[in-house]
Design a protein around this motif. Structure first.
Motif, PDB file in Angstrom:
ATOM      1  N   GLU A 107     -16.453 -11.376  -0.419  1.00 41.61           N
ATOM      2  CA  GLU A 107     -15.960 -12.707  -0.695  1.00 41.61           C
ATOM      3  C   GLU A 107     -15.758 -12.903  -2.200  1.00 41.61           C
ATOM      4  OE1 GLU A 107     -17.336 -17.221   0.446  1.00 41.61           O
ATOM      5  OE2 GLU A 107     -18.808 -15.657   0.354  1.00 41.61           O
TER       6      GLU A 107
ATOM      7  N   THR B 151     -12.996 -13.709   6.275  1.00 42.63           N
ATOM      8  CA  THR B 151     -12.928 -15.175   6.185  1.00 42.63           C
ATOM      9  C   THR B 151     -13.431 -15.817   7.458  1.00 42.63           C
ATOM     10  OG1 THR B 151     -10.660 -14.588   5.642  1.00 42.63           O
ATOM     11  CG2 THR B 151     -11.385 -16.799   5.072  1.00 42.63           C
ATOM     12  N   GLU B 152     -12.971 -15.295   8.576  1.00 46.66           N
ATOM     13  CA  GLU B 152     -13.345 -15.919   9.851  1.00 46.66           C
ATOM     14  C   GLU B 152     -14.835 -15.779  10.106  1.00 46.66           C
ATOM     15  OE1 GLU B 152     -10.283 -15.396  13.197  1.00 46.66           O
ATOM     16  OE2 GLU B 152      -9.570 -14.127  11.556  1.00 46.66           O
TER      17      GLU B 152
ATOM     18  N   ILE C 266     -11.454 -10.073   1.098  1.00 49.14           N
ATOM     19  CA  ILE C 266     -11.917 -11.119   2.009  1.00 49.14           C
ATOM     20  C   ILE C 266     -11.013 -11.221   3.238  1.00 49.14           C
ATOM     21  CG2 ILE C 266     -10.636 -12.943   0.843  1.00 49.14           C
ATOM     22  CD1 ILE C 266     -13.058 -14.745   1.354  1.00 49.14           C
ATOM     23  N   HIS C 267      -9.819 -10.640   3.147  1.00 45.97           N
ATOM     24  CA  HIS C 267      -8.911 -10.793   4.275  1.00 45.97           C
ATOM     25  C   HIS C 267      -8.812  -9.556   5.155  1.00 45.97           C
ATOM     26  CE1 HIS C 267      -7.834 -14.622   2.734  1.00 45.97           C
ATOM     27  NE2 HIS C 267      -7.478 -14.113   1.590  1.00 45.97           N
TER      28      HIS C 267
ATOM     29  N   ARG D 178     -16.676 -23.400  -2.079  1.00 44.62           N
ATOM     30  CA  ARG D 178     -17.468 -22.475  -2.872  1.00 44.62           C
ATOM     31  C   ARG D 178     -16.608 -21.616  -3.789  1.00 44.62           C
ATOM     32  NH1 ARG D 178     -19.907 -18.693   0.012  1.00 44.62           N
ATOM     33  NH2 ARG D 178     -18.681 -19.067   1.874  1.00 44.62           N
TER      34      ARG D 178
ATOM     35  N   ASP E 119     -11.191 -11.184  10.461  1.00 44.49           N
ATOM     36  CA  ASP E 119     -11.401 -10.821   9.069  1.00 44.49           C
ATOM     37  C   ASP E 119     -12.613 -11.524   8.483  1.00 44.49           C
ATOM     38  OD1 ASP E 119     -10.616 -13.314   8.350  1.00 44.49           O
ATOM     39  OD2 ASP E 119      -8.637 -12.736   7.639  1.00 44.49           O
TER      40      ASP E 119
ATOM     41  N   THR F 101       0.799  -1.219   0.000  1.00 40.03           N
ATOM     42  CA  THR F 101       0.000   0.000   0.000  1.00 40.03           C
ATOM     43  C   THR F 101       0.836   1.276   0.000  1.00 40.03           C
ATOM     44  OG1 THR F 101      -1.593  -1.248   1.274  1.00 40.03           O
ATOM     45  CG2 THR F 101      -1.921   1.126   1.161  1.00 40.03           C
TER      46      THR F 101
ATOM     47  N   ARG G 147       0.663  -9.639   0.003  1.00 40.20           N
ATOM     48  CA  ARG G 147       0.359  -9.425  -1.420  1.00 40.20           C
ATOM     49  C   ARG G 147       1.250 -10.282  -2.303  1.00 40.20           C
ATOM     50  NH1 ARG G 147      -3.184  -5.514  -1.680  1.00 40.20           N
ATOM     51  NH2 ARG G 147      -3.418  -4.319   0.224  1.00 40.20           N
TER      52      ARG G 147
ATOM     53  N   MET H 237       2.458   1.945  -3.195  1.00 39.11           N
ATOM     54  CA  MET H 237       1.520   2.295  -4.241  1.00 39.11           C
ATOM     55  C   MET H 237       1.067   3.737  -4.110  1.00 39.11           C
ATOM     56  SD  MET H 237      -2.136   0.926  -5.247  1.00 39.11           S
ATOM     57  CE  MET H 237      -2.636   1.975  -3.945  1.00 39.11           C
TER      58      MET H 237
ATOM     59  N   TYR I 217      -6.541   0.424  11.981  1.00 43.15           N
ATOM     60  CA  TYR I 217      -6.007  -0.907  11.706  1.00 43.15           C
ATOM     61  C   TYR I 217      -4.795  -1.195  12.595  1.00 43.15           C
ATOM     62  CZ  TYR I 217      -3.752  -4.683   9.124  1.00 43.15           C
ATOM     63  OH  TYR I 217      -3.158  -5.865   8.774  1.00 43.15           O
ATOM     64  N   ASP I 218      -3.877  -0.232  12.642  1.00 41.79           N
ATOM     65  CA  ASP I 218      -2.675  -0.426  13.448  1.00 41.79           C
ATOM     66  C   ASP I 218      -3.030  -0.545  14.930  1.00 41.79           C
ATOM     67  OD1 ASP I 218      -1.202  -0.341  11.194  1.00 41.79           O
ATOM     68  OD2 ASP I 218      -0.567   1.748  11.426  1.00 41.79           O
TER      69      ASP I 218
ATOM     70  N   ILE J  43     -15.568 -22.356   2.576  1.00 45.00           N
ATOM     71  CA  ILE J  43     -15.143 -21.302   1.655  1.00 45.00           C
ATOM     72  C   ILE J  43     -14.390 -21.890   0.475  1.00 45.00           C
ATOM     73  CG2 ILE J  43     -13.727 -19.228   1.428  1.00 45.00           C
ATOM     74  CD1 ILE J  43     -14.370 -18.514   4.250  1.00 45.00           C
TER      75      ILE J  43
ATOM     76  N   LEU K 243     -17.155 -15.511   7.817  1.00 45.00           N
ATOM     77  CA  LEU K 243     -17.835 -16.422   6.901  1.00 45.00           C
ATOM     78  C   LEU K 243     -17.733 -17.851   7.396  1.00 45.00           C
ATOM     79  CD1 LEU K 243     -16.744 -14.981   3.492  1.00 45.00           C
ATOM     80  CD2 LEU K 243     -19.081 -15.354   4.243  1.00 45.00           C
ATOM     81  N   ARG K 244     -16.564 -18.190   7.878  1.00 42.97           N
ATOM     82  CA  ARG K 244     -16.330 -19.530   8.362  1.00 42.97           C
ATOM     83  C   ARG K 244     -17.296 -19.849   9.496  1.00 42.97           C
ATOM     84  NH1 ARG K 244     -10.073 -20.536   9.086  1.00 42.97           N
ATOM     85  NH2 ARG K 244     -10.156 -22.679   9.808  1.00 42.97           N
TER      86      ARG K 244
ATOM     87  N   HIS L 172      -6.694  -2.203  -1.660  1.00 45.42           N
ATOM     88  CA  HIS L 172      -5.826  -1.771  -0.569  1.00 45.42           C
ATOM     89  C   HIS L 172      -6.606  -1.338   0.661  1.00 45.42           C
ATOM     90  CE1 HIS L 172      -1.868  -2.025  -2.453  1.00 45.42           C
ATOM     91  NE2 HIS L 172      -2.569  -1.937  -3.560  1.00 45.42           N
TER      92      HIS L 172
ATOM     93  N   ARG M 291      -8.066  -1.213   4.177  1.00 47.54           N
ATOM     94  CA  ARG M 291      -7.465  -1.686   5.406  1.00 47.54           C
ATOM     95  C   ARG M 291      -8.511  -2.342   6.308  1.00 47.54           C
ATOM     96  NH1 ARG M 291      -2.212  -0.212   6.677  1.00 47.54           N
ATOM     97  NH2 ARG M 291      -1.142  -1.297   5.033  1.00 47.54           N
TER      98      ARG M 291
ATOM     99  N   LYS N 269      -6.501 -16.424  21.079  1.00 44.72           N
ATOM    100  CA  LYS N 269      -6.055 -15.221  20.387  1.00 44.72           C
ATOM    101  C   LYS N 269      -5.068 -14.403  21.209  1.00 44.72           C
ATOM    102  CE  LYS N 269      -8.624 -15.409  16.648  1.00 44.72           C
ATOM    103  NZ  LYS N 269      -8.108 -15.389  15.288  1.00 44.72           N
TER     104      LYS N 269
ATOM    105  N   LYS O  66      -4.059 -14.650   1.734  1.00 46.32           N
ATOM    106  CA  LYS O  66      -4.122 -14.546   3.188  1.00 46.32           C
ATOM    107  C   LYS O  66      -2.744 -14.362   3.823  1.00 46.32           C
ATOM    108  CE  LYS O  66      -6.613 -16.249   7.071  1.00 46.32           C
ATOM    109  NZ  LYS O  66      -7.861 -16.803   7.496  1.00 46.32           N
TER     110      LYS O  66
ATOM    111  N   LEU P 244      -8.744 -21.539   5.170  1.00 44.00           N
ATOM    112  CA  LEU P 244     -10.021 -20.872   4.891  1.00 44.00           C
ATOM    113  C   LEU P 244     -11.228 -21.609   5.439  1.00 44.00           C
ATOM    114  CD1 LEU P 244      -9.479 -19.961   1.135  1.00 44.00           C
ATOM    115  CD2 LEU P 244      -9.215 -18.453   3.076  1.00 44.00           C
TER     116      LEU P 244
ATOM    117  N   LYS Q 126      -4.309  -3.984  15.563  1.00 42.25           N
ATOM    118  CA  LYS Q 126      -3.249  -4.992  15.560  1.00 42.25           C
ATOM    119  C   LYS Q 126      -2.423  -4.912  16.850  1.00 42.25           C
ATOM    120  CE  LYS Q 126      -3.668  -7.255  11.765  1.00 42.25           C
ATOM    121  NZ  LYS Q 126      -3.772  -8.698  11.660  1.00 42.25           N
TER     122      LYS Q 126
END
Lengths: 527, 366, 403
Positions: free
Chosen positions: C125, C183-184, C132-133, B245, C181, A339, B265, A342, C164-165, B242, C186-187, C102, C104, C257, B256, B238, C168
């Motif tokens: 998704e 994915t989690e 998705i992440h 699908r 995120d 990012t 990336r 970019m 975001y920072d 997921i 959705l999971r 990009h 965040r 976590k 990820k 995932l 984290k």
């Protein structure tokens, strides 16, 4: 078919003065001979004819014929005095003057008799001195070839930090001596032939008997013999004729101006081709990877050499794909750029009028212009070119907002990488291919780039250099030769010659040659 | 000029590239949910037998391609017709993989580019490489197989290191064997393992002939393990839902990767894997179809056929399905049963039986 | 063949445009997205778009002739029935192509979360650019997501990056909230054995001031964004409750976590005089058949280091350390129990007990799966933990002596 026709045509159009009538032997009259020589040479001004009255009693008229500039004057004079100007020697009256001179002269080195016009002209143009006399059916011909030669100097292209400093010159004999001095073996065989109907340039094929593949040697000689052309001026001509495939941007014949590279090649079982009038010698067969190695890697410690070699692969990759990767990522896949980077690139792009791909082409072409100018400009002006180029491109273009600074960085790194490629011919191919890759990356992003790369590698795989696959030992994979590819193993591990040239004798270092530690002198101390 | 040949090492890498090719990019065996990786290993077992069968035929007729063997065993007219069937089959599968390629590329990295362009680019690149012969295909494949395996390895390692992988997603292990069996047969068995039938066209080129079967089986088993590992990693990263699908779960998984906000990336790995893998998969099917056709029509070289076949390939790939779901459904429901099973297993079994009977009768006769 | 190719290829190249070719300056880079409820019941979606010149300038880059001063981001808000519609509609205001790769984070207002996050996830998704992440947050306390996104932070340039920072760092250092995120989520939503959670965020101070550039110039920010608790969702993806403080950390303990956090212990009757840093926590959930009933055993193990001691304790005495260890284990167990209580109270299995059952007893799970959401609140949970104190920092005993 086509070749044959042209060959016939060639013989027809042979220059008039080299076609001889039935009586291709010399006349016995001196005047007739001299006038014929002058006529055939078109009264060229560098043709020197000196008439001498030799002998004491009776006087004999003799003529000395040579070409100015091709002859070493000192040697010519020496020849003259020793052969003809023999006033001091007691002359037997019974012996005819001609026989006396002949015997006297032939006892010296490098003197022959020629009786045919063709031979006479060849000898004359090779820089020999001819002596003709009244009533002689033959001419004495002494090898006085000389004239101005460039001395052996440091190589201009393939420079090294550590290693010998001599390089080939334009004189074949000097070059051969430079190689011989390195390989003092009777197995170093030199086969010479002349190429070019007009230029009759001496071409020498060198190989190490018992190591080099005899088929390759035969093939090289056959291919050189087949060359039918009016003249060859540089080994590039030969390269064009003997390479396996013409329609490729890649060189399949290695060229060098360094005698140590030639010697190294010969020791690996390759065949070297040296040509008169050029300091650039050729080696076959060759592989792509040979263009990426520098001879210095064999002179340095192996770990450093290995690091340099890996760096060099990186350098080549950059010089090939630098701008195309940049364009592909920037214009097609900004998703894959971090990012911060970019956002930075975006800020640079603001207000730049050209699309990235056009910008890349502009910058690359500008750089090529600068580079060409750098080579062609007369030396006193070259600083001016550099300054103008650096200021215009480095400073003003960015400041005017015409190009992005990052593009300048990419193009500069690519340019430097291109200079750092050890072989000039490969760097040139890379320059050419770079534009193709830029186009495919600019049109289709990473897809275009990847496909272009696959096609490129496939193309390289289809190449052969005298039967050797271009990408050996990577494809086909030769495990044994990996020791001298991406890594340069220590010398004691390089015990076998690479398969590249299919050498007859593989073994380079006999078994059990590992260096031993020097014995501690204290241990030997008897006390 | 020496006859074109490939070395056992090159065969090994080609098989790997071919087997992994499209299998690692699409969801494979996901009907077994988190046990997909078991389904893949399970399908590998009979597939080894299948390769044994192919190399049995090859040992009987070491210098003949499948097309040649067919004509020898079934007689001229029948063999010729079945041979034509095989050429069509190879072309059809090449077309299917090509379509996969264009669809995936369009869905992921090039959403605006028309599929036609991607297809044409791919086919022309393949046409050039294939026209240079099997020797060049094998050597090029060898170089790119290394790049490919390296990318895959780096991708998996990065995933493991980035902590994105949760082994708990793979539990419970072997939950429902019936489901695993149904996932393994026929789909995973026929694709990618059964597709090894293509190599019956290439076996005659392998030099030295020392151990063609061992090499092929070794490469297939190894690629089976790799596919299984990749699928397991995807599921662990995932979750099975997921992945099942997804159209290109490898990309989602690789996206990820994030190690301390520094290494991230790296989706370019997925793009490389997609392009290189599918390139060689299509190229091998295409080449098999070409040399098959050249043999059927008694051409010395396959080169004149490259251009017409390329155009057929492009047009077919555009026509075989209206959209991606239709294409996928065909690939999962119809093709394995009605096309793969008879062509990959049925006919070779039949051929081997005929070969056995012939061999015996010949022996009895003597 | 070759000739045909050489004619064909350039033709292909010439007739093709460059569909996916897009200059960077034609893209509007979305750094964060906020989703609110519009008055008419549709979504009001705000895009935070980076202003590259300004960002690059602040990063210490060369100022390109003094670019326009101003905020490093611009936030556009658009109303639409779904995200796709809003993105397309945003082009009415934004002159460039909206570029989501990009992003965040995504911030959702509580009102939207209560209505269900399901409809928001599909586009993320499906998007090939990897949305998705990215982590998702829920805004607490009635403020809009737009306001949170628009709060200009004092230190970092881009609000989305700052949040975001913050997320984290908080995840690493405390664990009370942690990033989740798409994915989690959705999971969790696609299976019955676990329900999703999302971290909460709260705006403190006056949102009107927050949007002002001047905020950046105050030494003490007038409005700031604070992370606060975890939102619990049910199996339909609707927000049903919050976990706060100790419970939120308990949740992080259960979900493995926690990377590093500090627990305060009482000492000699005084509250929170000893601080212990906890690392390497491992949590296991095991269903066990006990007295005719299924009981879930949650067991934690971990290590601790004494970080601060403000009361006279003889740390050289192993028995004192033993006592601290017991205290620590008890404290952690208490927090975990609180999380369990909160989850059972909200009736949603954000702890993953169902998943644990599925792993251990697939057969039983098959029978329970259907009405797990009814069984979960009543299920019996036992919590235990074993912590070991490893080190006491650079000193053994504190300088305070017992009087």
């Amino acid at each position: 078919m086509r070749k044959k026709r042209s060959a016939r045509k060639g013989s027809k159009s042979l220059p008039k003065q080299l076609q001889y009538r039935d009586q291709d032997r010399l006349f016995s009259s001196l005047e007739e001979n001299l006038s014929k020589i002058q006529q055939e040479m078109g009264h060229s001004s560098d043709l020197v004819i000196r008439r001498i009255e030799a002998g004491t009693d009776p006087k004999h008229s003799v003529a000395l014929v040579q070409i100015e500039g091709l002859v070493d004057d000192r040697r010519a004079d020496e020849f003259l005095t020793k052969s003809i100007m023999v006033d001091s020697a007691p002359m037997d009256v019974e012996t005819p003057f001609y026989d006396f001179v002949k015997e006297n002269a032939l006892s010296m080195s490098n003197v022959q008799l020629v009786s045919r016009w063709e031979e006479l002209f060849h000898a004359l143009l090779d820089g020999k001195t001819l002596v003709l006399g009244e009533g002689w059916p033959e001419a004495l011909c002494a090898d006085t070839a000389g004239g101005d030669k460039r001395p052996v100097t440091e190589p201009a292209l393939q420079t090294v930090i550590r290693g010998p400093r001599d390089s080939f010159t334009e004189t074949l004999s000097t070059n051969l001596a430079l190689v011989r001095r390195r390989i003092k073996s009777s197995k170093l065989w030199v086969q010479s032939q002349q190429v070019g109907k007009m230029t009759r340039t001496e071409v020498a094929v060198l190989h190490l008997e018992g190591i080099a593949d005899p088929d390759t040697v035969k093939e090289v000689i056959r291919k050189i013999r087949q060359i039918n052309i009016d003249g060859v001026l540089e080994s590039g001509y030969l390269e064009g004729f003997i390479q396996d495939k013409t329609r490729t941007p890649f060189p399949t014949v290695y060229n060098t101006e360094r005698p140590d590279v030639i010697a190294g090649g010969l020791l690996e079982g390759r065949v070297a081709i040296l040509m008169d009038n050029t300091p650039v010698a050729l080696i076959v067969p060759t592989t792509f990877f040979q263009f990426l190695t520098s001879v210095e890697e064999y002179y340095q410690r192996w770990d450093i050499a290995t690091a340099t070699r890996i760096l060099r692969f990186l350098i080549f990759t950059i010089s090939l794909m630098g701008p195309s990767i940049y364009v592909a990522f920037k214009a097609f896949h900004p998703t894959l750029i971090p990012t911060e980077l970019m956002v930075n690139l975006m800020a640079q792009r603001e207000g730049v009028p050209f699309p990235a791909i056009v910008e890349a082409f502009l910058m690359e072409i500008t750089f090529e212009i600068l580079r060409e100018a750098g080579i062609r400009t007369p030396r006193p002006l070259s600083t001016a070119v550099t300054i103008v180029g650096a200021i215009i491109i480095g400073e003003t273009a960015i400041r005017a907002g015409l190009v992005t600074p990052s593009m300048v960085i990419v193009v500069s790194i690519t340019a430097i990488a291109s200079f750092a490629t050890p072989s000039y011919s490969l760097a040139n191919s890379a320059r050419l291919i770079r534009f193709g890759l830029m186009l495919s990356a600019g049109l289709f992003g990473l897809l275009g780039l990847t496909l272009a790369l696959i096609v490129l590698v496939a193309h390289m795989n289809s190449l052969r250099s005298f039967g050797t696959p271009y990408l050996i030992p990577v494809a086909p994979f030769v495990p044994r030769d990996q020791k001298d590819l991406f890594i340069r193993m220590p010398w004691e591990a390089l015990s076998t010659r690479p398969r590249t040239a299919r050498p007859l004798d593989d073994q380079r270092i006999p078994e059990g040659q590992d260096p031993e530690p020097t014995r501690d002198p204290k241990e030997d101390d008897p006390s | 000029m020496e006859r074109e040949s490939i070395s056992p090492f090159q065969l090994f890498l080609l098989v790997m590239l071919f087997e992994l090719g499209s299998a690692v990019v699409v969801p494979l065996g996901l009907d077994a949910k988190q046990d997909a990786w078991i389904a893949i290993l399970l399908a590998l077992v009979p597939a080894v037998g299948l390769i044994w069968l192919y190399s049995f035929l090859h040992r009987r007729y070491p210098n003949r391609t499948l097309i040649g063997t067919l004509q020898t065993l079934l007689g001229k007219p029948t063999g010729w017709t079945v041979g034509l069937l095989y050429v069509t089959y190879f072309m059809y599968i090449a077309t299917r993989v090509l379509r996969d390629f264009a669809e995936l590329l369009d869905a992921s990295f090039f959403p605006q580019t028309p599929m036609m362009i991607e297809t044409v680019l791919m086919v022309f690149s393949i046409a050039y490489v294939v026209s240079l012969g099997i020797d060049v295909i094998a050597k090029t494949g060898q170089i790119f197989a290394c790049l490919y395996l390296l990318s895959l390895l780096v991708a998996v390692l990065l995933l493991l290191f980035s902590g994105a992988v949760e082994m708990e997603s793979l539990q419970p292990v072997a939950e429902d064997w019936k489901r695993i069996f149904e996932a393994a047969f026929p789909v995973v068995y026929t694709f990618p393992f059964g597709e090894m039938i293509v190599f019956t066209m290439l076996f005659p080129y392998v030099r030295p002939k020392s151990n063609v079967m061992g090499t092929a089986i070794g490469a297939m088993v190894l690629s089976g393990l790799v596919i299984s590992l990749v699928v397991a990693t995807e599921i662990a990263a995932l979750g099975a839902n997921i992945v099942s699908r997804g159209s290109f779960p490898l990309l989602t998984t690789i996206a990820k990767v994030n190690i301390a906000d520094f290494i991230q990336r790296v989706e370019v790995l997925a793009l490389l894997i997609l392009i290189v893998g599918l390139f060689f998969k299509i190229a091998l099917f295409f080449y098999a179809a070409l040399i098959g056709a050249a043999e059927l029509f008694r051409r010395k070289s396959h080169q004149p056929l490259v251009l017409p076949f390329s155009i057929i390939l492009i047009l077919l790939s555009m026509m075989i399905a209206g959209n991606l779901p239709e294409h996928i459904q065909e690939g999962l429901k119809a093709v394995p049963w009605y096309l793969h099973l008879p062509m990959q297993t049925g006919l070779p079994v039949l051929l081997s039986i005929i070969a056995l009977i012939r061999g015996r009768s010949r022996k009895a006769g003597v | 063949m070759k000739r045909l190719l050489s004619v064909f290829l350039p033709l292909c190249l010439l007739t093709t445009g460059c569909w996916d070719y897009r200059e960077l300056d034609n893209r509007a880079v979305v750094m964060g997205m906020g989703i609110d409820k519009a008055e008419d019941g549709r979504y009001r979606i705000s895009f935070q778009i980076a202003n590259p010149n300004r960002v690059a300038q602040q990063a210490g880059g060369q100022s390109g002739g003094g670019g326009p001063a101003g905020s490093p981001v611009t936030t556009y808000a658009v109303t639409g029935s779904n995200i796709t519609e809003a993105i397309r509609k945003a082009t009415e205001n934004v002159p460039r192509q909206i570029f989501l790769a990009h992003q965040r984070l995504e911030v959702i207002s509580e009102a939207v979360a209560r209505e269900g996050i399901g409809p928001l996830l599909d586009v993320m998704e499906r998007d090939p650019q990897g949305s998705i992440h990215i982590p998702v947050l829920v805004v607490r306390g009635g403020t809009t997501a737009e306001a949170v996104l628009s709060t200009l932070p004092p230190l970092e340039e881009i609000p989305a990056t700052k949040i975001y920072d913050q997320l984290k760092t908080h995840e690493e250092m405390s664990g009370e909230t942690y990033a989740v995120d798409v994915t989690e989520v959705l999971r969790a939503l696609t299976q019955k054995g676990r329900q999703p959670v999302l971290p909460g965020v709260r705006l403190i101070g006056d949102p009107a001031v927050a949007e002002n550039m001047e905020t950046m110039e105050h030494a003490l920010p007038l409005a700031k964004v604070k992370l606060d608790g975890m939102a619990m969702f049910n199996r339909d993806g609707k927000l049903v409750g919050w976990m706060n403080g100790a419970a939120a950390r308990g949740l992080a303990f259960i979900n493995n976590k926690i990377q590093n956090t500090v627990v305060h212990l009482d000492c000699k009757g005084r509250k929170k005089e000893v601080s212990v840093e906890i690392q390497r926590v491992k949590t296991s959930i095991r269903p066990r058949w006990n007295h005719g009933k299924w009981t879930f055993h949650i067991h934690l193990t971990g290590e601790g280091n004494v970080h601060e001691v403000n009361c006279p304790l003889n740390l050289e005495d192993p028995r004192i350390l033993d006592r601290l260890e017991t205290q620590l284990s008890r404290e952690v167990s208490r927090e975990v129990r609180e999380a369990v209580r909160a989850a059972q109270g909200a009736g949603t299995d954000v702890l993953g007990l169902g998943e644990a059952l599925h792993r251990e007893r697939p057969d039983l799970w098959k029978r329970w799966e259907k009405d797990w959401h009814r069984r979960f609140p009543k299920v019996k949970v036992q919590v235990s933990s074993t912590f070991v104190l490893r080190r006491t920092g650079m000193r053994f005993n504190p300088h305070q002596k017992e009087q």
